[in-house]
Design a protein around this motif. Structure first.
Motif, PDB file in Angstrom:
ATOM      1  N   SER A  44      27.435  34.657   2.192  1.00  0.00           N
ATOM      2  CA  SER A  44      28.492  33.798   2.723  1.00  0.00           C
ATOM      3  C   SER A  44      28.253  32.390   2.217  1.00  0.00           C
ATOM      4  N   SER A  46      29.589  28.210   3.034  1.00  0.00           N
ATOM      5  CA  SER A  46      30.300  27.357   3.982  1.00  0.00           C
ATOM      6  C   SER A  46      31.441  26.669   3.249  1.00  0.00           C
ATOM      7  N   PRO A  59      32.192  29.682   7.612  1.00  0.00           N
ATOM      8  CA  PRO A  59      31.685  30.572   6.563  1.00  0.00           C
ATOM      9  C   PRO A  59      32.806  31.349   5.878  1.00  0.00           C
TER      10      PRO A  59
END
Length: 158
Positions: A44, A46, A59
């Motif tokens: 993931s 941000s 995320p």
């Protein structure tokens, strides 16, 4: 979780457990190679950064991880009472979870589903949980163990 029982199988027998979990676990097995391969990678990112410095970052997940989560949500494996699995088995960390998974037997399938439930359901509220489950190998281990148990006990004549 589906509690339907074939009239030819005793409830909570090994054959019943295998029958109840087989199709749901099989639907998650195709994700095992990806879960294993991405255990030490970032799954993931941000969304945010300098241009959005005054807003909340959130995320953005790998599409395969989202596919796994969506597939898990469509199974009967998820149980909102997973907290009881953790208190009953004294699970407090990823190491505790991995040790429990390693030692689990066929009669522990509901508890294994509880561990999966924690990661899938908590991840819907707290953004980092799905990534943690991949990174600490708990998601891979729990699905692999469930597959192993079903393969072993499902092939025997009970």
């Amino acid at each position: 979780m589906s509690l339907e029982n074939d009239s030819n199988v005793n409830e909570n027998s090994i054959a019943d457990i295998v029958q109840r979990y087989r199709s749901d676990v099989a639907s998650l097995v195709p994700y095992l190679p990806w879960l294993e391969a991405h255990a030490d990678t970032q799954v993931s990112e941000s969304y945010g950064g300098e241009q959005l410095s005054h807003s909340i970052s959130f995320p953005v997940y790998d599409s395969t991880l989202l596919g796994f989560v969506k597939q898990a949500q469509q199974t009967d494996l998820l149980d909102r009472n997973y907290v009881y699995v953790y208190s009953r088995n004294h699970l407090q960390s990823a190491q505790d979870e991995l040790k429990f998974i390693q030692d689990a037997q066929i009669r522990d399938m509901a508890d294994l589903a509880g561990i999966l439930s924690k990661y899938i359901m908590s991840g819907m509220v707290k953004g980092s949980v799905w990534s943690e489950g991949v990174h600490n190998r708990v998601l891979y281990s729990v699905v692999a163990k469930m597959q192993e148990l079903i393969k072993f006990w499902g092939s025997e004549k009970n």
